[in-house]
Design an enzyme around this catalytic site. Structure first.
Site, PDB file in Angstrom:
ATOM      1  CB  SER A 236      -0.964   0.011   1.195  1.00  0.00           C
ATOM      2  OG  SER A 236      -0.252   0.045   2.406  1.00  0.00           O
ATOM      3  CE  LYS A 281      -2.924   1.840   5.042  1.00  0.00           C
ATOM      4  NZ  LYS A 281      -2.392   1.339   3.758  1.00  0.00           N
TER       5      LYS A 281
END
Length: 341
Positions: A236, A281
Site C-alpha cells: 500500500s 490511515k
C-alpha cells in the site's frame, strides 16, 4: 478460614481465565489506526536532492483477534474486524501470509523505483532471476514439497525469466507428466520432480503443480536507491514511495514545504490501486500532522477509497485535504499546482 481459601481460589481461577483469554485467538483479524511515517529517513537516492516538506507512508496495525481485542473492536468506531479468510487465502499458513506480505512490499518498492525513474527519463536495466512461490495449494503436487519464498529458476534443466515463461513450459505438458524444478531455499539450491495435476476448479483443463508465483526481478539503476522498510509488509505504500524517489531525483521540490501523506498501490505503468484500512490511515495521517492526503480514486467509483477517506475526514473534523488520484501523474500534477509555503 475455609471461606477465605475459597475466595482466594476463586479470584485466582478468574485471573487465570482472564490471562488465558489473551492467548486464545479467534478466526478474525482486527485492524486499527497505525502511524504516518516520514519517508526521507527510509528512502535514500544517491546524491539526491533535499526537500523542505515530507512525503509520508501510512499504516494500519493488523493482528489476530483474541477475546479482548475482538470485544474492544466491536465497541470502537475506527477499528475493523475481518474474518480470517478475508485476510489470508484458504489454507494459507501464518508463515505463508507473512512471506506474501513482505514480497508485496518488495514488489511495491521495485514498482515505485520503475515509475519514478521512467518519469525522470533515466534508463533502467532489468535482471530476471526466476519466480518466487507466493502460495502452495493444498492437495496439489507441490503441497508439502515447495514452500512460500522458494525461488524457482529452472524447469527441466532450462532457465527462464518470468512467470509467463514458467507457465508456457508447463502448458506444453499434460496431466501425469513429470516436471523437474530447480529452486533456491534460504540460499541452498535444491531440485525436485513432481507430477502434474489438473486444477479442480479449472474448466480449461490446465495442469500444474499447484503454486501461485510472482516474478523475481531486480532493477539496476543509477543513481542507486535504497529503501529500508524493516518488517513493514504489504503493497500500500507504493504511490508514496514513487513520489519520494522522484522528488529526490529532480531539482524541483514537489513537497513545497507541506506534510503530505497518502496510500495506494503502484503498478509499473503508474496506475494507483485501492488498499484496505483507508479510514484508519486517515486517522493516522491526521494525528501525524499531515496537511494533504492522496487517496485512490478507483476511476470515480462511488465506493472508492477516496469516498471513504472523505467521509472519515469529515467525521473526525480534520482540515487535511483529501485528493483523489488514479495515477502517479495525477498526484504529481496536483503537486505542481501547489503554492510553496
Amino acid at each position: 478460614m475455609r471461606k477465605k481459601i475459597f475466595i482466594r481460589s476463586l479470584v485466582f481461577f478468574i485471573a487465570l481465565i482472564l490471562v488465558a483469554g489473551s492467548f486464545v485467538y479467534l478466526p478474525y483479524y482486527v485492524s486499527k489506526p497505525g502511524m504516518a511515517k516520514e519517508l526521507k529517513p527510509i528512502i535514500k537516492v544517491e546524491d539526491g536532492y533535499k526537500e523542505q516538506g515530507n512525503f509520508m507512508l501510512t499504516t494500519v496495525r493488523m493482528g489476530r483477534a483474541n477475546i479482548y481485542s475482538y470485544m474492544y473492536a466491536k465497541l470502537s468506531k475506527y477499528q475493523e474486524i475481518y474474518p480470517l479468510d478475508e485476510i489470508r487465502a484458504e489454507d494459507e499458513s501464518e508463515e505463508a501470509y507473512n512471506v506474501r506480505q513482505l514480497y508485496l512490499m518488495s514488489s511495491s518498492k521495485s514498482n515505485a523505483i520503475e515509475v519514478a525513474f521512467k518519469k525522470a527519463g533515466i534508463p533502467i536495466k532489468y535482471d530476471y532471476n526466476g519466480v518466487y512461490v507466493l502460495n502452495v495449494l493444498p492437495d496439489m503436487p507441490a503441497d508439502g514439497k515447495l514452500k512460500p519464498g522458494d525461488r524457482i529458476y529452472q524447469v527441466d534443466g532450462k532457465e527462464f525469466n518470468s512467470t509467463e515463461q514458467f507457465i508456457q513450459n508447463i502448458s506444453k505438458k499434460k496431466e501425469g507428466d513429470r516436471v523437474k524444478l530447480a529452486f533456491d531455499r534460504n540460499n541452498k539450491k535444491k531440485d525436485i520432480t513432481l507430477s502434474l495435476k489438473r486444477f479442480e476448479d479449472n474448466h480449461t483443463k490446465k495442469v500444474g503443480v499447484g503454486i501461485s508465483l510472482v516474478d523475481d526481478k531486480e532493477l539496476e539503476v543509477s543513481p542507486k536507491v535504497s529503501v529500508q522498510t524493516d518488517d513493514i509488509g504489504g503493497p500500500s505504500a507504493g504511490l508514496m514511495f514513487s513520489l519520494e524517489i522522484y522528488n529526490q531525483l529532480t531539482k524541483t521540490d514537489y513537497t513545497k514545504g507541506y506534510q503530505i501523506a497518502g496510500t495506494g498501490t503502484i503498478s509499473p505503468n503508474g496506475t494507483v490501486g485501492p488498499i484496505g484500512g483507508i479510514e484508519q490511515k486517515i486517522i493516522a495521517a491526521d494525528k501525524s500532522g499531515a496537511e494533504i492526503f492522496f487517496a485512490p480514486n478507483e476511476n470515480g467509483s462511488k465506493k472508492s477509497n477516496y469516498q471513504d477517506a472523505v467521509k472519515t475526514a469529515k467525521d473526525i473534523g480534520t482540515d487535511m485535504k483529501i485528493i483523489p488520484v488514479d495515477t502517479f501523474a495525477d498526484a504529481l500534477n496536483y503537486l505542481k499546482t501547489l503554492k510553496a509555503k
